[in-house]
Design an enzyme around this catalytic site. Structure first.
Site, PDB file in Angstrom:
ATOM      1  N   HIS A  77       3.869   7.268   3.748  1.00 38.22           N
ATOM      2  CA  HIS A  77       4.795   6.128   3.691  1.00 38.22           C
ATOM      3  C   HIS A  77       4.430   5.208   2.536  1.00 38.22           C
ATOM      4  O   HIS A  77       3.340   5.301   1.982  1.00 38.22           O
ATOM      5  CB  HIS A  77       4.800   5.354   5.015  1.00 38.22           C
ATOM      6  CG  HIS A  77       3.508   4.686   5.375  1.00 38.22           C
ATOM      7  ND1 HIS A  77       2.501   5.314   6.078  1.00 38.22           N
ATOM      8  CD2 HIS A  77       3.044   3.440   5.121  1.00 38.22           C
ATOM      9  CE1 HIS A  77       1.496   4.469   6.247  1.00 38.22           C
ATOM     10  NE2 HIS A  77       1.791   3.329   5.677  1.00 38.22           N
ATOM     11  N   HIS A 124       0.827  -1.212   0.000  1.00 32.01           N
ATOM     12  CA  HIS A 124       0.000   0.000   0.000  1.00 32.01           C
ATOM     13  C   HIS A 124       0.857   1.256   0.000  1.00 32.01           C
ATOM     14  O   HIS A 124       2.052   1.215   0.259  1.00 32.01           O
ATOM     15  CB  HIS A 124      -0.978   0.034   1.183  1.00 32.01           C
ATOM     16  CG  HIS A 124      -0.358   0.054   2.542  1.00 32.01           C
ATOM     17  ND1 HIS A 124      -0.069  -1.080   3.257  1.00 32.01           N
ATOM     18  CD2 HIS A 124       0.021   1.079   3.347  1.00 32.01           C
ATOM     19  CE1 HIS A 124       0.442  -0.764   4.434  1.00 32.01           C
ATOM     20  NE2 HIS A 124       0.527   0.553   4.510  1.00 32.01           N
ATOM     21  N   GLU A 149      -8.397   4.431   9.674  1.00 31.05           N
ATOM     22  CA  GLU A 149      -7.893   4.224   8.314  1.00 31.05           C
ATOM     23  C   GLU A 149      -8.923   3.572   7.410  1.00 31.05           C
ATOM     24  O   GLU A 149      -9.824   2.855   7.868  1.00 31.05           O
ATOM     25  CB  GLU A 149      -6.634   3.360   8.355  1.00 31.05           C
ATOM     26  CG  GLU A 149      -6.876   1.985   8.961  1.00 31.05           C
ATOM     27  CD  GLU A 149      -5.658   1.087   8.821  1.00 31.05           C
ATOM     28  OE1 GLU A 149      -4.728   1.252   9.605  1.00 31.05           O
ATOM     29  OE2 GLU A 149      -5.662   0.239   7.913  1.00 31.05           O
ATOM     30  N   GLN A 184      -3.885   3.377   1.522  1.00 32.00           N
ATOM     31  CA  GLN A 184      -4.252   3.406   2.942  1.00 32.00           C
ATOM     32  C   GLN A 184      -4.415   4.876   3.342  1.00 32.00           C
ATOM     33  O   GLN A 184      -3.432   5.603   3.438  1.00 32.00           O
ATOM     34  CB  GLN A 184      -3.151   2.753   3.794  1.00 32.00           C
ATOM     35  CG  GLN A 184      -3.458   2.726   5.280  1.00 32.00           C
ATOM     36  CD  GLN A 184      -2.292   2.166   6.096  1.00 32.00           C
ATOM     37  OE1 GLN A 184      -1.136   2.501   5.835  1.00 32.00           O
ATOM     38  NE2 GLN A 184      -2.599   1.332   7.077  1.00 32.00           N
ATOM     39  N   GLU A 235       7.385   0.724   5.138  1.00 34.89           N
ATOM     40  CA  GLU A 235       6.732  -0.297   5.967  1.00 34.89           C
ATOM     41  C   GLU A 235       6.883  -1.651   5.283  1.00 34.89           C
ATOM     42  O   GLU A 235       6.884  -1.721   4.052  1.00 34.89           O
ATOM     43  CB  GLU A 235       5.243   0.082   6.106  1.00 34.89           C
ATOM     44  CG  GLU A 235       4.401  -0.869   6.927  1.00 34.89           C
ATOM     45  CD  GLU A 235       2.918  -0.411   6.991  1.00 34.89           C
ATOM     46  OE1 GLU A 235       2.609   0.737   6.583  1.00 34.89           O
ATOM     47  OE2 GLU A 235       2.092  -1.232   7.422  1.00 34.89           O
TER      48      GLU A 235
HETATM   49  N1  CMX Z   1       8.447  10.380   5.816  1.00 40.79           N
HETATM   50  C1  CMX Z   1       9.674  10.906   5.640  1.00 40.79           C
HETATM   51  N2  CMX Z   1      10.393  11.508   6.639  1.00 40.79           N
HETATM   52  C2  CMX Z   1       9.805  11.541   7.833  1.00 40.79           C
HETATM   53  C3  CMX Z   1       8.536  10.996   8.100  1.00 40.79           C
HETATM   54  C4  CMX Z   1       7.845  10.408   7.019  1.00 40.79           C
HETATM   55  N3  CMX Z   1       6.628   9.878   7.177  1.00 40.79           N
HETATM   56  N4  CMX Z   1       8.228  11.179   9.414  1.00 40.79           N
HETATM   57  C5  CMX Z   1       9.272  11.827   9.951  1.00 40.79           C
HETATM   58  N5  CMX Z   1      10.215  12.043   9.010  1.00 40.79           N
HETATM   59  C6  CMX Z   1      11.486  12.758   9.189  1.00 40.79           C
HETATM   60  C7  CMX Z   1      11.220  14.165   9.698  1.00 40.79           C
HETATM   61  O1  CMX Z   1      10.984  15.072   8.658  1.00 40.79           O
HETATM   62  C8  CMX Z   1      12.463  14.477  10.493  1.00 40.79           C
HETATM   63  O2  CMX Z   1      13.465  14.912   9.626  1.00 40.79           O
HETATM   64  P1  CMX Z   1      14.374  16.197   9.971  1.00 40.79           P
HETATM   65  O3  CMX Z   1      15.110  15.795  11.232  1.00 40.79           O
HETATM   66  O4  CMX Z   1      15.265  16.339   8.790  1.00 40.79           O
HETATM   67  O5  CMX Z   1      13.415  17.324  10.195  1.00 40.79           O
HETATM   68  C9  CMX Z   1      12.870  13.119  11.074  1.00 40.79           C
HETATM   69  O6  CMX Z   1      12.245  12.126  10.215  1.00 40.79           O
HETATM   70  C10 CMX Z   1      12.386  12.936  12.496  1.00 40.79           C
HETATM   71  O7  CMX Z   1      10.986  13.216  12.469  1.00 40.79           O
HETATM   72  P2  CMX Z   1      10.099  13.679  13.690  1.00 40.79           P
HETATM   73  O8  CMX Z   1       9.034  14.567  13.155  1.00 40.79           O
HETATM   74  O9  CMX Z   1      10.955  14.158  14.835  1.00 40.79           O
HETATM   75  O10 CMX Z   1       9.383  12.326  14.075  1.00 40.79           O
HETATM   76  P3  CMX Z   1       9.828  11.156  15.021  1.00 40.79           P
HETATM   77  O11 CMX Z   1      11.311  10.928  14.964  1.00 40.79           O
HETATM   78  O12 CMX Z   1       9.180  11.332  16.333  1.00 40.79           O
HETATM   79  O13 CMX Z   1       9.071   9.958  14.260  1.00 40.79           O
HETATM   80  C11 CMX Z   1       9.207   8.035  12.915  1.00 40.79           C
HETATM   81  C12 CMX Z   1       9.459   9.534  12.981  1.00 40.79           C
HETATM   82  C13 CMX Z   1       9.495   7.582  11.501  1.00 40.79           C
HETATM   83  C14 CMX Z   1      10.132   7.321  13.899  1.00 40.79           C
HETATM   84  C15 CMX Z   1       7.713   7.802  13.298  1.00 40.79           C
HETATM   85  O14 CMX Z   1       6.890   8.486  12.380  1.00 40.79           O
HETATM   86  C16 CMX Z   1       7.311   6.348  13.317  1.00 40.79           C
HETATM   87  O15 CMX Z   1       7.569   5.632  14.295  1.00 40.79           O
HETATM   88  N6  CMX Z   1       6.632   5.858  12.246  1.00 40.79           N
HETATM   89  C17 CMX Z   1       6.182   4.476  12.181  1.00 40.79           C
HETATM   90  C18 CMX Z   1       4.732   4.311  12.625  1.00 40.79           C
HETATM   91  C19 CMX Z   1       3.762   5.046  11.764  1.00 40.79           C
HETATM   92  O16 CMX Z   1       4.115   5.874  10.929  1.00 40.79           O
HETATM   93  N7  CMX Z   1       2.457   4.722  11.982  1.00 40.79           N
HETATM   94  C20 CMX Z   1       1.347   5.299  11.224  1.00 40.79           C
HETATM   95  C21 CMX Z   1       0.950   4.437  10.054  1.00 40.79           C
HETATM   96  C22 CMX Z   1       0.319   3.114  10.476  1.00 40.79           C
HETATM   97  C23 CMX Z   1       0.126   2.125   9.340  1.00 40.79           C
HETATM   98  O17 CMX Z   1       0.684   2.265   8.277  1.00 40.79           O
HETATM   99  O18 CMX Z   1      -0.620   1.151   9.575  1.00 40.79           O
HETATM  100 CO    CO Z   2       0.754   1.579   6.312  1.00 36.37          CO
END
Ligand code: CMX
Ligand code: CO
Length: 146
Positions: free
Chosen positions: A84, A7, A43, A60, A134
């Site tokens: 993502h 997705h 979602e 998604q 993912e």
């Molecule tokens: N795509 C690309 N870059 C991303 C991002 C994304 N979705 N989310 C965060 N970033 C980048 C930010 O821009 C930031 O970069 P800079 O330091 O250059 O500014 C850096 O990563 C850190 O971002 P943050 O805003 O401080 O966010 P966190 O570190 O707290 O969290 C992450 C980032 C990836 C660890 C967190 O989003 C995560 O754990 N994601 C996995 C879970 C998830 O997304 N769940 C929702 C979807 C569920 C599903 O698909 O079922």
């Molecule tokens: Co997803």
């Protein structure tokens, strides 16, 4: 082995309005919807096509359920858009371990519950050229009862 685009995750402020956009514009219908409290999202999965590995590819659509969720934080910073991508595999544990050995941060020690009973994990976007990635293993298809 990653065998399909499972997705594309799209973050939105209003799930119902976004679902309606995809229905009215492209004719895509909701295949499944759920709330995943652990991920902090409501979602809708829109099935786009079946794939040659026996799975399918979806959009998604994601609306945050709480302000401290990853999607709410991302929306506040970026606005709506592609959040993502997700690759499908028959073996999320094995593929995540292999990818971790290549030096990419895998965000979960063990895969967690995703849409429709799937098992999911994520790769850190900073290790993937800016793309939150993912990995998904779908729930086994239940065999019909005899
Ligand atoms: N795509 C690309 N870059 C991303 C991002 C994304 N979705 N989310 C965060 N970033 C980048 C930010 O821009 C930031 O970069 P800079 O330091 O250059 O500014 C850096 O990563 C850190 O971002 P943050 O805003 O401080 O966010 P966190 O570190 O707290 O969290 C992450 C980032 C990836 C660890 C967190 O989003 C995560 O754990 N994601 C996995 C879970 C998830 O997304 N769940 C929702 C979807 C569920 C599903 O698909 O079922
Ligand atoms: Co997803």
């Amino acid at each position: 082995m990653l065998t399909r685009i499972d997705h594309i995750g799209i973050a939105c402020f209003d799930l119902d309005k976004t679902v309606e956009f995809y229905r009215a514009t492209y004719g895509f219908e909701v295949f499944h919807s759920e709330v995943n409290e652990e991920q902090g999202v409501r979602e809708a999965m829109l099935k786009i096509n079946d794939t040659s590995d026996g799975g399918a590819s979806y959009l998604q659509l994601l609306e945050p359920t709480r302000e401290d969720s990853t999607v709410a934080k991302w929306l506040a910073k970026n606005g709506e858009g592609v959040h993502h991508i997700a690759f499908g595999t028959a073996d999320v544990d094995g593929d995540a371990a292999e990818i971790k050995d290549k030096g990419v941060r895998v965000l979960y020690e063990e895969p967690r519950r995703g849409s429709m009973g799937s098992r999911i994990t994520f790769l850190h976007p900073k290790d993937c050229h800016g793309v939150l990635t993912e990995l998904v293993t779908s729930a086994p298809v239940e065999s019909p009862e005899h």
